[in-house]
Design an enzyme around this catalytic site. Structure first.
Site, PDB file in Angstrom:
ATOM      1  N   LYS A  78       0.663  -1.124  -0.305  1.00  0.00           N
ATOM      2  CA  LYS A  78      -0.180   0.040   0.192  1.00  0.00           C
ATOM      3  C   LYS A  78       0.895   0.952  -0.272  1.00  0.00           C
ATOM      4  O   LYS A  78       2.040   1.211   0.974  1.00  0.00           O
ATOM      5  CB  LYS A  78      -0.886  -0.031   1.106  1.00  0.00           C
ATOM      6  CG  LYS A  78      -1.675   1.437   1.321  1.00  0.00           C
ATOM      7  CD  LYS A  78      -2.669   0.797   2.261  1.00  0.00           C
ATOM      8  CE  LYS A  78      -4.120   1.918   3.014  1.00  0.00           C
ATOM      9  NZ  LYS A  78      -4.112   1.325   3.868  1.00  0.00           N
ATOM     10  N   SER A 153      -9.508   1.691   3.416  1.00  0.00           N
ATOM     11  CA  SER A 153      -8.696   2.134   1.771  1.00  0.00           C
ATOM     12  C   SER A 153      -7.787   1.749   1.689  1.00  0.00           C
ATOM     13  O   SER A 153      -7.440   1.786   0.360  1.00  0.00           O
ATOM     14  CB  SER A 153      -8.595   3.517   2.662  1.00  0.00           C
ATOM     15  OG  SER A 153      -6.975   3.460   4.080  1.00  0.00           O
ATOM     16  N   SER A 177      -9.492  -0.201   7.308  1.00  0.00           N
ATOM     17  CA  SER A 177      -9.350  -0.861   5.570  1.00  0.00           C
ATOM     18  C   SER A 177      -8.420  -2.040   5.590  1.00  0.00           C
ATOM     19  O   SER A 177      -7.985  -1.727   3.919  1.00  0.00           O
ATOM     20  CB  SER A 177      -8.447   0.325   6.256  1.00  0.00           C
ATOM     21  OG  SER A 177      -9.155   1.965   5.722  1.00  0.00           O
TER      22      SER A 177
HETATM   23  N1  GLN Z   1     -13.301   4.071   6.682  1.00  0.00           N
HETATM   24  C1  GLN Z   1     -12.315   4.240   7.925  1.00  0.00           C
HETATM   25  C2  GLN Z   1     -12.159   5.880   7.632  1.00  0.00           C
HETATM   26  O1  GLN Z   1     -12.112   6.596   6.758  1.00  0.00           O
HETATM   27  C3  GLN Z   1     -10.939   3.685   8.093  1.00  0.00           C
HETATM   28  C4  GLN Z   1      -9.873   3.687   7.587  1.00  0.00           C
HETATM   29  C5  GLN Z   1      -8.304   2.925   7.732  1.00  0.00           C
HETATM   30  O2  GLN Z   1      -8.584   1.736   8.125  1.00  0.00           O
HETATM   31  N2  GLN Z   1      -7.887   3.388   7.909  1.00  0.00           N
HETATM   32  O3  GLN Z   1     -11.146   6.591   8.136  1.00  0.00           O
END
Ligand code: GLN
Length: 497
Positions: A78, A153, A177
């Protein structure tokens, strides 16, 4: 079976038996990326030369009978994880020219194991989001149905693994995420305990919940990877010196009769899609029939998890993103020649460099931390967080593991929630509490459902949540479930199941 369909254990065998070399394996993956990525759009940067050189070195080590299971295995990373000498953007315009000056600790550990890095994959910018639609560059697509999101994400991680572009991926899970994109793409997503894997070298989002995490094709692969990248790191004082278990060995024990599993009633709410509810309930029955004891439990503060997360996260985001000032890293308005003074460099670099979600979180966080509002928002949220943690502690007095759905719906269509941030935040409804409590959890495939607005069957995931540093029992239950069901045999290559 084709090279792109192998899992780590199978590739290990093939490499040792000289059925193929790491260079051949790597070329097969690079080829697949070239053929499919125009449509799937997983990769921000393809590191072909690096991958081929690493594969060559891996073949040398394999010929000397080196044993590591990750030696010569192609993966994706990532783009919020620093990789020395390689573009690392966090999928954000403000870092669109940022070459990492050092490797994250987990990258150094993987290099030691002989990793082959195929490239850096897309995500929501700075990992803010649940669909990759917040990437400043492009949207990734779900290989099961390219009109749908791959989750986020870590959406480039899930799209790359599930489309056969790489064998595993390392992402991050700050508030879901890794688990949510794994569920959306029919994969295993493991978020370990906070502090199990070093955060050194991540581009920080919410430092108190950020966890490097693993996206893999099956439970054994995830267990193999965790063993290689977990452990204490003197560069991250929040890492734990708790012993790293020999997960692979532990998985040999397939007796789950001693496990008591709690089903939190607050996770079976009316917003939960009926097909997902049914799939998770039949998984629970299956696990019971395999010998585990099932009991209903309660986590009474669950409904406060999303609002609490969405106060704490912007607060930490607003301070973590303060370092992107147009001076130290990435894009600088100074280079445009259209700035008057230093303040102008800051405001124009940040104004033009950050996307709208990052700006939204910076503003919300700065507001919630400001004098006069701190007690009402940030402090209050931290108190509620303590209650959420206590809920888990109380429940774990009586059970070994918990089981719940990962998401309220299967993968949604691109554009479905992108105009409505609140709707997007609600996608995290079953994910935030675990992150706030720093607990380990895995998402594992448990069925398929046809969405109301679509023709194609989409994967469903369920979550197994464990006590701090008890990843081994999570793996054990997940492994037994995987072996006794057909879901792991389904992939975009084999959809008839
Ligand atoms: N959907 C969550 C957010 O937007 C999770 C993000 C993550 O785990 N990086 O904060």
């Amino acid at each position: 079976m084709k090279l792109n369909e192998l899992n780590i254990a199978e590739a290990y065998e093939g490499l040792r038996k000289k059925e193929f070399s790491s260079v051949e394996l790597t070329k097969a993956y690079l080829d697949r990326i070239k053929k499919t990525d125009e449509k799937i759009k997983s990769f921000i940067t393809i590191t072909e030369d690096v991958a081929l050189e690493q594969a060559k070195q891996a073949d040398k080590r394999i010929s000397k009978n080196e044993e590591s299971e990750l030696l010569g295995i192609p993966c994706s990373i990532k783009d919020v994880i620093n990789t020395k000498g390689i573009l690392t953007t966090a999928a954000s315009n403000i870092l669109n020219n940022h070459i990492s000056s050092y490797d994250a600790t987990l990258i150094l550990m993987l290099k030691k194991q002989g990793m082959v890095m195929l490239g850096k994959v897309n995500c929501d910018a700075f990992a803010h989001g649940a669909s990759t639609e917040n990437s400043d560059f492009f949207i990734s697509h779900n290989p099961w149905d390219t009109e749908r999101v791959p989750g986020g994400s870590s959406g480039g991680s899930s799209s790359s693994v599930s489309s056969g572009q790489c064998m595993y991926s390392i992402g991050t899970d700050t508030g879901g995420s890794i688990r949510q994109p794994a569920a959306f793409c029919g994969l295993i997503g493991l978020k370990p305990t906070y502090g199990r894997i070093s955060r050194y070298g991540l581009i920080s989002m919410t430092s108190s919940t950020d966890c490097p995490s693993i996206m893999a094709k099956n439970v054994m692969d995830a267990a193999i990877i965790l063993e290689k990248i977990a452990g204490i790191d003197k560069k991250d004082s929040t890492t734990s010196n708790n012993k790293v278990d020999n997960y692979k060995e532990f998985l040999k024990d397939e007796n789950i009769k001693d496990l008591k599993i709690g089903i939190p009633k607050e996770y079976f709410i009316k917003e939960l899609n009926d097909d997902i509810k049914e799939a998770v309930q039949s998984a629970i029955k299956k696990i019971e029939s395999l010998g585990a004891k099932i009991v209903e439990i309660s986590l009474p503060h669950t409904k406060y998890a999303v609002p609490t997360y969405y106060i704490i996260t912007p607060c930490e985001v607003s301070s973590n993103l303060a370092r992107f000032d147009g001076i130290r890293y990435g894009f600088s308005a100074n280079e445009t020649g259209k700035v008057k003074n230093l303040l102008d460099v800051y405001t124009k670099s940040r104004g033009n460099g950050f996307g709208s979600e990052a700006k939204r979180r910076i503003m919300l966080g700065t507001y919630a931390l400001s004098s006069g509002y701190y007690d009402a928002y940030y402090l209050k949220a931290q108190k509620v967080r303590a209650l959420i943690i206590q809920d888990f502690k109380d429940a774990f007095e009586n059970v070994d593991l918990m089981l719940a759905p990962t998401t309220p719906n299967v993968a949604f269509k691109i554009g479905e929630h992108s105009d409505n941030p609140l709707e997007m935040y609600m996608e995290d409804i079953f994910l935030s509490a675990v992150s706030l409590a720093g607990l380990p959890a895995i998402s594992i495939p448990c069925g398929f459902a046809k969405p109301k607005d679509g023709e194609k069957n989409m994967p469903i995931g369920m979550q197994i949540i464990g006590k701090p540093f008890d990843e081994k029992n999570i793996f054990k239950l997940a492994n037994v479930y995987e072996k006794n069901t057909k879901w792991n045999k389904c992939s975009v290559f084999h959809t008839k199941c």
